[in-house]
Design an enzyme around this catalytic site. Sequence first.
Site, short mmCIF file in Angstrom:
data_model
loop_
_atom_site.label_atom_id
_atom_site.label_comp_id
_atom_site.label_asym_id
_atom_site.label_seq_id
_atom_site.Cartn_x
_atom_site.Cartn_y
_atom_site.Cartn_z
N GLY A 15 0.83 -1.21 0.00
CA GLY A 15 0.00 0.00 0.00
C GLY A 15 0.85 1.25 0.00
O GLY A 15 2.09 1.20 -0.03
N TYR A 150 -13.98 -0.63 11.59
CA TYR A 150 -12.58 -0.20 11.43
C TYR A 150 -12.11 0.58 12.66
O TYR A 150 -11.02 0.34 13.18
CB TYR A 150 -12.46 0.65 10.17
CG TYR A 150 -11.05 1.08 9.83
CD1 TYR A 150 -10.13 0.16 9.32
CD2 TYR A 150 -10.64 2.39 10.01
CE1 TYR A 150 -8.83 0.56 9.01
CE2 TYR A 150 -9.36 2.80 9.69
CZ TYR A 150 -8.45 1.86 9.19
OH TYR A 150 -7.17 2.26 8.88
N SER A 153 -11.50 -1.73 15.57
CA SER A 153 -10.29 -2.53 15.40
C SER A 153 -9.04 -1.71 15.71
O SER A 153 -8.11 -2.20 16.35
CB SER A 153 -10.21 -3.10 13.99
OG SER A 153 -9.95 -2.10 13.01
#
Length: 243
Positions: A15, A150, A153
């Site tokens: 990424g 998200y 987490s």
Amino acid sequence: MNLKNKKILITGATGGIGNCLVDKFNSFDCQILATGTNQSKLQKLKEKFPNVHTQSFKLNEHENIEKFIEEANKTLNGLDVLINNAGITLDNLSIRLSEENWKKVLDINLTATFLMCKYAIKKMLKNKKGKIINITSIVGHTGNLGQANYSASKAGIVAFSKSLAIEYAKKNININCVSPGFIKTEMTDNIKEDFKNNLISKIPSGNLGTGEDVSNCVAFLASDMANYINGETIHVNGGMYMA
């Protein structure tokens, strides 16, 4: 900041931030194993950095993580630094968010991070030293529309890292987090201009961060200059969120 020959394992290396991490540690002449799931991007990474070891690995295959750490340790002939950078998003408003997509995000972002740390620490204990840097996110502190899974987490990683830091501080193993804000990547390049401008207006510095901003911070935490920093989260967000 001497990192020469440090053995570094980086997840999510294909990424935008991951590429910058590989570039930064390669510039310090580290021995690097870079992992990801996209074969073509891993190949491009290998072409750009011939000295870097690359390996495809899926973090949702939890049963294979112990074996993977064992193989990484052999490939690098040791493990000095683990950087848990990999993560996924499956966004939706909470009432529309399926339990399956909740679990997928938690499994990769949080549970896999726990398992990577668990088995890496076993190697670091034998070496009597080590550094772990977990990449979290600004939304783990602020929350964000459509990102309950998200955000949860990433917030979990912060608390988990603090507990690990307490457990292994006396073993000369440091565990810290880096929490990026909104960083200029391919993903942010695709955001509509009016939304991006609105986002930037909320950042005191008036601009998006770069992958290098994040990698500079990670490199510092991986170095001996940060030996007395433990259980901390360093925010790289231009002042958008101040802890």
